[in-house]
Design an enzyme around this catalytic site. Sequence first.
Site, PDB file in Angstrom:
ATOM      1  N   VAL A  47       0.869  -1.172   0.000  1.00 61.05           N
ATOM      2  CA  VAL A  47       0.000   0.000   0.000  1.00 61.05           C
ATOM      3  C   VAL A  47       0.907   1.224   0.000  1.00 61.05           C
ATOM      4  O   VAL A  47       1.858   1.292   0.783  1.00 61.05           O
ATOM      5  CB  VAL A  47      -0.912   0.030   1.255  1.00 61.05           C
ATOM      6  CG1 VAL A  47      -1.726   1.322   1.304  1.00 61.05           C
ATOM      7  CG2 VAL A  47      -1.806  -1.198   1.309  1.00 61.05           C
ATOM      8  N   PHE A  48       0.623   2.198  -0.865  1.00 53.05           N
ATOM      9  CA  PHE A  48       1.416   3.422  -0.925  1.00 53.05           C
ATOM     10  C   PHE A  48       0.709   4.529  -0.161  1.00 53.05           C
ATOM     11  O   PHE A  48      -0.454   4.832  -0.418  1.00 53.05           O
ATOM     12  CB  PHE A  48       1.635   3.852  -2.386  1.00 53.05           C
ATOM     13  CG  PHE A  48       2.457   5.101  -2.524  1.00 53.05           C
ATOM     14  CD1 PHE A  48       3.820   5.075  -2.260  1.00 53.05           C
ATOM     15  CD2 PHE A  48       1.879   6.294  -2.918  1.00 53.05           C
ATOM     16  CE1 PHE A  48       4.599   6.231  -2.383  1.00 53.05           C
ATOM     17  CE2 PHE A  48       2.633   7.454  -3.047  1.00 53.05           C
ATOM     18  CZ  PHE A  48       3.998   7.415  -2.775  1.00 53.05           C
ATOM     19  N   GLY A  49       1.427   5.147   0.782  1.00 56.10           N
ATOM     20  CA  GLY A  49       0.907   6.269   1.554  1.00 56.10           C
ATOM     21  C   GLY A  49       1.663   7.537   1.234  1.00 56.10           C
ATOM     22  O   GLY A  49       2.896   7.529   1.149  1.00 56.10           O
ATOM     23  N   TYR A  50       0.949   8.624   1.068  1.00 54.43           N
ATOM     24  CA  TYR A  50       1.575   9.902   0.706  1.00 54.43           C
ATOM     25  C   TYR A  50       1.100  11.056   1.585  1.00 54.43           C
ATOM     26  O   TYR A  50       1.631  12.145   1.532  1.00 54.43           O
ATOM     27  CB  TYR A  50       1.305  10.232  -0.765  1.00 54.43           C
ATOM     28  CG  TYR A  50      -0.171  10.279  -1.096  1.00 54.43           C
ATOM     29  CD1 TYR A  50      -0.885  11.465  -0.967  1.00 54.43           C
ATOM     30  CD2 TYR A  50      -0.847   9.133  -1.496  1.00 54.43           C
ATOM     31  CE1 TYR A  50      -2.241  11.509  -1.239  1.00 54.43           C
ATOM     32  CE2 TYR A  50      -2.190   9.169  -1.773  1.00 54.43           C
ATOM     33  CZ  TYR A  50      -2.891  10.350  -1.639  1.00 54.43           C
ATOM     34  OH  TYR A  50      -4.231  10.389  -1.906  1.00 54.43           O
ATOM     35  N   GLY A  51       0.065  10.834   2.390  1.00 61.43           N
ATOM     36  CA  GLY A  51      -0.477  11.838   3.305  1.00 61.43           C
ATOM     37  C   GLY A  51      -0.571  11.225   4.685  1.00 61.43           C
ATOM     38  O   GLY A  51       0.415  10.696   5.203  1.00 61.43           O
ATOM     39  N   SER A  52      -1.758  11.226   5.253  1.00 62.73           N
ATOM     40  CA  SER A  52      -1.911  10.700   6.616  1.00 62.73           C
ATOM     41  C   SER A  52      -1.635   9.203   6.710  1.00 62.73           C
ATOM     42  O   SER A  52      -1.307   8.716   7.794  1.00 62.73           O
ATOM     43  CB  SER A  52      -3.304  11.021   7.162  1.00 62.73           C
ATOM     44  OG  SER A  52      -4.308  10.406   6.385  1.00 62.73           O
TER      45      SER A  52
ATOM     46  N   GLU B 206     -10.709   5.823   2.770  1.00 61.85           N
ATOM     47  CA  GLU B 206     -10.350   6.658   1.626  1.00 61.85           C
ATOM     48  C   GLU B 206     -11.513   6.918   0.666  1.00 61.85           C
ATOM     49  O   GLU B 206     -11.470   7.874  -0.097  1.00 61.85           O
ATOM     50  CB  GLU B 206      -9.191   6.026   0.847  1.00 61.85           C
ATOM     51  CG  GLU B 206      -7.938   5.813   1.667  1.00 61.85           C
ATOM     52  CD  GLU B 206      -7.322   7.102   2.184  1.00 61.85           C
ATOM     53  OE1 GLU B 206      -7.340   8.115   1.448  1.00 61.85           O
ATOM     54  OE2 GLU B 206      -6.859   7.116   3.335  1.00 61.85           O
TER      55      GLU B 206
END
Length: 172
Positions: free
Chosen positions: A6-11, A84
């Site tokens: 899983v790619f996370g870029y914010g919270s 999301e």
Amino acid sequence: MRDFWVFGYGSLMWKPGFEFEERRPALLRGAHRSLCVYSWVHRGTQERPGLVFGLDRGGACRGMAFRVRADRREDTIAYLREREQATMVYVEHWRPVMLSADTSVEALTYVVDRRHPQYAGPLPLERQLEIVAGAVGRSGANPEYVVNTATHLQDLGIRDHRIAWLAQRLAG
């Protein structure tokens, strides 16, 4: 069934909310982190929207990739969809992310839907500051979200002058 990423870029970088086996810095090409989504749920309301990050087309984004065990796939994806996809402003995609110069994995990502009414597009920094400053949603105050994200980006060595500018003014 295999483990997945899983790619996370914010919270998701600082509050993933799901169990994972491994976390690694990652680079996604073809989209960039942008404060381009009006938040009607988590960091604002329809009456007083906030702004949250989205992956918008073009450029690249450094973030975190999380490896999740195969036996947690269904629960993790269900959790991420609930988190999301509250208003369906993001489109779920499997995209390649680079974990190192020679290691690429497919990762679940959430990319902003530019046709959705919550898509704010690129806004001037002063307007972003104005929107974020007073917004509060189900998950808390909008300024807290932006400042936390800025802090985690800095801790990871990810430089984003726009986010740093906003965080500095929001923190006080």
